[in-house]
Design a protein around this motif. Structure first.
Motif, mmCIF file in Angstrom:
data_model
loop_
_atom_site.group_PDB
_atom_site.id
_atom_site.type_symbol
_atom_site.label_atom_id
_atom_site.label_comp_id
_atom_site.label_asym_id
_atom_site.label_seq_id
_atom_site.Cartn_x
_atom_site.Cartn_y
_atom_site.Cartn_z
ATOM 1 N N CYS A 1 0.827 -1.206 0.000
ATOM 2 C CA CYS A 1 0.000 0.000 0.000
ATOM 3 C C CYS A 1 0.870 1.269 0.000
ATOM 4 O O CYS A 1 1.774 1.417 0.825
ATOM 5 C CB CYS A 1 -0.888 -0.026 1.235
ATOM 6 N N ILE B 1 0.071 4.258 0.814
ATOM 7 C CA ILE B 1 -0.126 5.103 1.997
ATOM 8 C C ILE B 1 0.817 4.625 3.115
ATOM 9 O O ILE B 1 1.479 5.426 3.782
ATOM 10 C CB ILE B 1 -1.596 5.027 2.491
ATOM 11 N N LEU B 2 0.880 3.308 3.279
ATOM 12 C CA LEU B 2 1.751 2.786 4.344
ATOM 13 C C LEU B 2 3.233 2.967 3.999
ATOM 14 O O LEU B 2 4.063 3.180 4.889
ATOM 15 C CB LEU B 2 1.419 1.323 4.630
ATOM 16 N N LYS C 1 -8.188 0.671 11.435
ATOM 17 C CA LYS C 1 -7.226 0.948 10.356
ATOM 18 C C LYS C 1 -7.122 -0.308 9.483
ATOM 19 O O LYS C 1 -8.064 -0.633 8.806
ATOM 20 C CB LYS C 1 -5.883 1.343 10.968
ATOM 21 N N CYS C 2 -6.005 -0.971 9.529
ATOM 22 C CA CYS C 2 -5.868 -2.183 8.724
ATOM 23 C C CYS C 2 -4.732 -3.021 9.298
ATOM 24 O O CYS C 2 -3.909 -2.522 10.058
ATOM 25 C CB CYS C 2 -5.589 -1.845 7.269
ATOM 26 N N VAL D 1 -11.068 5.161 1.002
ATOM 27 C CA VAL D 1 -10.158 5.847 1.920
ATOM 28 C C VAL D 1 -9.659 7.118 1.226
ATOM 29 O O VAL D 1 -9.775 7.235 0.011
ATOM 30 C CB VAL D 1 -8.941 4.948 2.277
ATOM 31 N N GLN E 1 -6.807 1.943 -2.724
ATOM 32 C CA GLN E 1 -5.372 1.926 -3.038
ATOM 33 C C GLN E 1 -5.019 0.514 -3.485
ATOM 34 O O GLN E 1 -5.566 -0.463 -2.950
ATOM 35 C CB GLN E 1 -4.521 2.212 -1.784
ATOM 36 N N CYS F 1 -4.361 -2.766 -0.944
ATOM 37 C CA CYS F 1 -5.069 -2.534 0.323
ATOM 38 C C CYS F 1 -6.087 -3.655 0.519
ATOM 39 O O CYS F 1 -6.773 -4.053 -0.425
ATOM 40 C CB CYS F 1 -5.786 -1.186 0.261
ATOM 41 N N LYS G 1 -8.805 -3.471 1.875
ATOM 42 C CA LYS G 1 -10.164 -2.973 1.655
ATOM 43 C C LYS G 1 -10.604 -3.116 0.193
ATOM 44 O O LYS G 1 -11.760 -2.881 -0.141
ATOM 45 C CB LYS G 1 -10.270 -1.508 2.092
HETATM 46 S S1 SF4 Z 1 -6.526 0.835 5.009
HETATM 47 FE FE1 SF4 Z 1 -5.723 0.305 2.983
HETATM 48 S S2 SF4 Z 1 -5.142 2.275 2.068
HETATM 49 FE FE2 SF4 Z 1 -5.354 2.602 4.273
HETATM 50 S S3 SF4 Z 1 -3.307 2.290 5.077
HETATM 51 FE FE3 SF4 Z 1 -4.344 0.328 5.263
HETATM 52 S S4 SF4 Z 1 -3.785 -0.794 3.393
HETATM 53 FE FE4 SF4 Z 1 -3.328 1.383 3.045
#
Ligand code: SF4
Lengths: 235, 224
Positions: free
Chosen positions: A33, A35-36, A63-64, A137, A186, A189, A191
């Motif tokens: 991801c 973002i991470l 979160k995740c 997101v 993303q 991800c 999600k």
């Molecule tokens: S929820 Fe998805 S987009 Fe957001 S930080 Fe986690 S893996 Fe990345």
């Protein structure tokens, strides 16, 4: 933490780009991801400058799994101080920004900024009927949001974020029936499983982006809006 | 110097498809060569990846695909898939209106480029491909090729491996479009017999000028 802030400590949202700190793609696997990747890059960049006292890592359902794994890795292998937190707040604060007629980009900025700062004084939020929906997101590339008409409502995790209930899966799955909706995720991800299947269930458009939007992604969203709304963008 | 020719243009990643409005002729030229000769043309309307400025009225590729296929296919309900060099997109028509669409945007798995490169690289005639080769899962173009060359290193023939790879790409395309009984095909891969025969349903190639047909319709009806 309050004490640190009172003593002048700054809080950074590590999900967001930090000025003068380009993302270094060297800490995580390529297929991960974005973002991470940015979060981890920001952590190491701040630490290099000696400007990092504490990382507050959200690791729960809010979160995740990605962040939970990263927090554990940093804890085990570095001396970066990590505070793992979970936000399972279930008391909704409302989501007037998500349903307002402000430009989508502005709505997203307000929601993301509301994590640390109160909404600007004098901001009026008038609810509008949705022409379109954006589910997902906050994207890495906010440019994607400029493709949509102002009457686009926000759904998914971003709406939960505004509502201060980021672990509310029920709310995360809500969309407005009959409203053409783009289900954004993303790349890499977890999600994306939601986004993919919600798009099929609601006849929406599944859109997956790694970092910056490509020409094809832009054209795909533009076509979806043109076919469904006769909308050919802000020209 | 003669006046620039008025044209409609579909400028993809690999090739430019041109319709000359003066004499109604069509041409296909490599995109890189076309871009060097831009000044010879007066582009009235365009679609495709490879031109962003000075290209007349811009029409979205999926809109051009929908309009073009509607002018070429009489059926009320059908699905048309465009396999370009870089990505794959489709529109689903119900009652002569667009009812669904998608565009594989992120991954090279489908890309015509990979198929074209592989068939050229291995120099295999489509007629020589076995019809019963097992499908190779093609998560993306690169992983698919890795599996393909793995098969070869384990003793499978190049023909069998390529046929399996093409099946994998065709399978992904069928998943994208939702497996209709009949599928219309647009784009450069229409000319690749091995690819067309890798589909598991009736597949009818419409050729490389479907988007140009869409542009002609849009341009002549002045709906842009
Ligand atoms: S929820 Fe998805 S987009 Fe957001 S930080 Fe986690 S893996 Fe990345």
């Amino acid at each position: 933490m309050q004490e640190r802030v009172e003593n002048g400590a700054l809080i950074f949202d590590l999900d967001e780009p930090l000025a003068g700190r380009p993302v270094k793609d060297i800490y995580l696997p390529n297929a991960y991801c974005s973002i991470l990747k940015r979060v981890v890059s920001n952590i190491f960049s701040l630490r290099e400058d000696g400007g990092l006292d504490l990382v507050i890592a959200t690791v729960g359902k809010c979160k995740c799994d990605g962040m939970r794994n990263i927090a554990s890795w940093l804890e085990r292998t570095t001396d970066i101080p990590i505070l793992k937190v979970e936000n399972d707040n279930a008391k909704g604060a409302g989501f007037p920004i998500s349903r307002s007629g402000l430009p989508l980009l502005k709505k997203m900025e307000l929601i993301v900024n509301s994590v640390f700062a109160p909404l600007p004084d004098g901001l009026t939020l008038e609810e509008c009927a949705p022409k379109c929906g954006f589910w997902g997101v906050p994207p890495y590339d906010f440019g994607i949001l400029e493709l949509f008409p102002d009457e686009t409502h926000i759904f998914g995790w971003t709406r939960c974020m505004e509502n201060k209930t980021p672990a509310d899966i029920e709310m995360e799955c809500e969309v407005a029936s009959g409203v053409p909706t783009v289900f954004f995720t993303q790349s890499f991800c977890q999600k994306s499983a939601f986004a993919y299947n919600l798009a099929r269930e609601h006849g929406g458009l599944y859109v997956e982006v790694d970092k910056m939007m490509s020409h094809s992604t832009r054209a795909k969203i533009e076509a979806f809006l043109e076919f469904n709304l006769g909308w050919r963008g802000k020209r | 110097m003669s006046a620039p020719s008025p044209i409609l243009l579909d400028c993809g990643t690999g090739y430019a498809k041109i319709f000359n409005l003066e004499d109604s002729t069509r041409a296909i030229v490599p995109a890189r060569r076309f871009i060097k000769k831009l000044s010879e043309y007066d582009i009235k309307a365009s679609t495709g990846h490879n031109l962003s400025s000075g290209a007349g009225v811009r029409v979205n590729e999926l809109v051009a695909l929908a309009e073009g296929s509607l002018s070429m296919v009489d059926e009320p309900d059908f699905t048309v898939l465009d396999c370009g060099a870089r990505d794959v997109k489709y529109v689903q028509i119900r009652n002569r209106r667009v009812a669904g669409m998608d565009w594989n945007t992120e991954c090279g798995a489908f890309a015509g480029q990979v198929v074209e490169l592989l068939t050229r690289y291995l120099d295999i005639e489509p007629e020589n491909l076995p019809s019963d080769a097992p499908r190779i899962p093609v998560v993306c173009g690169v992983l698919g090729m890795t599996s393909m060359f793995d098969m070869i290193s384990k003793g499978k023939s190049h023909e069998e491996a390529l046929a399996g790879f093409l099946r994998g790409v065709a399978f992904n395309c069928e998943t994208l479009v939702g497996r209709p009984d009949r599928l219309y095909l647009s784009g450069g891969l229409c000319d690749n017999k091995a690819f067309v025969s890798a589909f598991t349903r009736e597949t009818i190639p419409l050729g490389r000028f479907v988007l140009i047909e869409g542009l002609r319709k849009i341009y002549s009806e002045k709906i842009i």
